[in-house]
Design an enzyme around this catalytic site. Structure first.
Site, mmCIF file in Angstrom:
data_model
loop_
_atom_site.group_PDB
_atom_site.id
_atom_site.type_symbol
_atom_site.label_atom_id
_atom_site.label_comp_id
_atom_site.label_asym_id
_atom_site.label_seq_id
_atom_site.Cartn_x
_atom_site.Cartn_y
_atom_site.Cartn_z
ATOM 1 N N ARG A 119 0.882 -1.277 0.056
ATOM 2 C CA ARG A 119 0.066 -0.040 -0.101
ATOM 3 C C ARG A 119 0.873 1.275 0.173
ATOM 4 N NH1 ARG A 119 -5.403 -1.154 3.608
ATOM 5 N NH2 ARG A 119 -6.265 -0.580 1.519
ATOM 6 N N GLN A 124 -1.075 2.501 -5.941
ATOM 7 C CA GLN A 124 -2.675 2.710 -5.648
ATOM 8 C C GLN A 124 -3.480 2.307 -6.696
ATOM 9 O OE1 GLN A 124 -2.803 6.851 -5.156
ATOM 10 N NE2 GLN A 124 -2.558 6.740 -2.940
ATOM 11 N N ASP A 127 -4.221 -1.547 -6.573
ATOM 12 C CA ASP A 127 -4.592 -1.741 -4.975
ATOM 13 C C ASP A 127 -6.139 -2.454 -4.843
ATOM 14 O OD1 ASP A 127 -5.203 -2.156 -2.337
ATOM 15 O OD2 ASP A 127 -5.011 0.105 -1.846
ATOM 16 N N SER A 130 -8.184 -2.362 -1.878
ATOM 17 C CA SER A 130 -9.246 -1.139 -1.720
ATOM 18 C C SER A 130 -10.359 -0.959 -2.556
ATOM 19 C CB SER A 130 -8.280 0.152 -1.752
ATOM 20 O OG SER A 130 -7.271 0.159 -0.870
ATOM 21 N N TYR A 224 -3.523 -0.306 8.555
ATOM 22 C CA TYR A 224 -4.296 -1.163 9.156
ATOM 23 C C TYR A 224 -4.284 -0.915 10.599
ATOM 24 C CZ TYR A 224 -5.157 -4.092 4.917
ATOM 25 O OH TYR A 224 -5.348 -4.303 3.676
#
Length: 383
Positions: A119, A124, A127, A130, A224
């Site tokens: 991450r 991005q 990902d 997500s 997280y």
């Protein structure tokens, strides 16, 4: 290089790893795209759409394939047909798929796991956690609204005023924030809580009220939360209990890939909710945030309905597939060498490739998985 798009074989999986609208971008990189018949049917993409986009539909797309893309891990009988050097891209929960990982290692297959993509800013667009959490969060709010037998928004009429519903969201990661945003768009009064310090501002930015408990935050790696002690978890549940009891709808989204979901809400907390209340547990698939929730079922606890999520992104296969396919395309673009001939350039010095790589050249490169496959010998040597 031939890119094979697999038809998903696991029960309930409706997504597909590549959609017709992105096929041209793969072929522009020099790849030949071969799709297994019916691969896109669950996501409303017929074979004809793939052909019109420049792909080939073939009964055996895996013959001579250099890259195989899927959503779920491949079935073991299919994996064993792959040639040494083939690259696979999919979600790959290694702790639950150790036999498949062994097969990949022994066959010399390179397996890249989408949930292990680091991450970082540069990754991005790759990902997938997500992108699929975005779908899940939206779906959770819609399910909550559908099961709740009352208006979510405030309604002022000549016959009187109907107050808005109150929705509480626990967990403010990608899924939680999308659930908050969707419930707010539907008109609910939303309150939310997350153990991370940065989450309170993100919650407020969505128009919700951040629940603030007098507890230390739990910032972890990769965005997280860290695991909490049982003592802290019990205190957190005690402090959250009044908010849960007052809610018309409760949505829980706290989960970390590869770990059992934390229990945020006890059965007693749900039993204190008003008649007709609704609980949506997105994490039911991984153990559940709500005691007593069942993945894939609606159960009654007290006077509340409790909906347990099971493979929630697959319940919205068209947008989930489109987002996932873009994640896959971005990763394949990174792996494709310059020159337009579609050759792969697997640069294991690249932190994205290294982070996502589970097996390569007969070696399990993902250290936690390697430890599970070959646990250390006990002290003192073999008995």
């Amino acid at each position: 290089m031939r890119v094979a798009v697999a038809r998903e074989s696991r029960e309930g999986e409706t997504r597909v790893a590549m959609v017709p609208e992105l096929v041209a971008k793969l072929t522009a990189l020099g790849h030949e795209v071969v799709v297994e018949p019916g691969a896109g049917a669950g996501a409303l993409h017929p074979d004809e759409a793939y052909v019109a986009a420049g792909a080939v539909v073939a009964d055996d797309p895996y013959s001579d394939a250099g890259l195989v893309v899927s959503v779920q891990p491949l079935a073991r009988d299919l994996a064993r047909r792959l040639a040494s050097g083939t690259v696979t891209v999919s979600f790959l929960p290694t702790a639950a798929e150790l036999d498949l990982v062994r097969d990949y290692r022994d066959l010399g297959v390179t397996a890249l796991a989408m949930e292990l993509v680091p991450r970082i800013s540069r990754a991005q667009s790759m990902d997938a956690l997500s992108s699929q959490s975005l779908v899940s969060g939206y779906r959770c709010a819609v399910v909550c609204a559908g099961l709740l037998r009352r208006f979510l928004p405030l309604n002022m009429t000549a016959a009187g005023t109907v107050p808005p519903a109150e929705v509480v969201v626990l967990g403010a990661g990608v899924a939680g924030l999308q659930a908050i945003a969707t419930a707010r768009r539907l008109g609910a009064v939303v309150k939310a809580y997350d153990v991370r310090a940065a989450a309170a501002e993100e919650i407020r930015s969505m128009g919700a009220q951040a629940i603030e408990l007098d507890l230390p935050t739990l910032e972890g790696a990769g965005g997280y939360a860290r695991e909490m002690t049982e003592e802290r978890a019990a205190l957190q549940r005690e402090l959250l209990a009044p908010y849960v009891a007052a809610a018309d709808g409760l949505i829980t989204t706290a989960a970390v890939p590869g770990r059992t979901a934390p229990v945020l809400v006890t059965r007693g907390m749900v039993e204190a909710m008003s008649p007709g209340s609704v609980v949506v547990d997105l994490a039911a698939d991984s153990g559940g945030n709500v005691e007593g929730s069942v993945a894939g079922e609606v159960v009654r606890i007290g006077q509340a309905q409790v909906w347990g999520g099971r493979n929630v992104p697959a319940q919205m296969p068209e947008p989930a597939s489109r987002l996932y396919a873009q994640n896959v395309l971005s990763l394949v673009t990174l792996l494709t060498a310059d020159g337009g001939d579609g050759a792969l350039a697997l640069d294991l010095a690249d932190e994205i490739v290294a982070g996502a790589c589970v097996t390569h050249d007969g070696v399990v490169r993902h250290e936690p998985t390697a430890r599970l496959l070959e646990p250390p010998a006990p002290e003192g040597g073999l008995a």
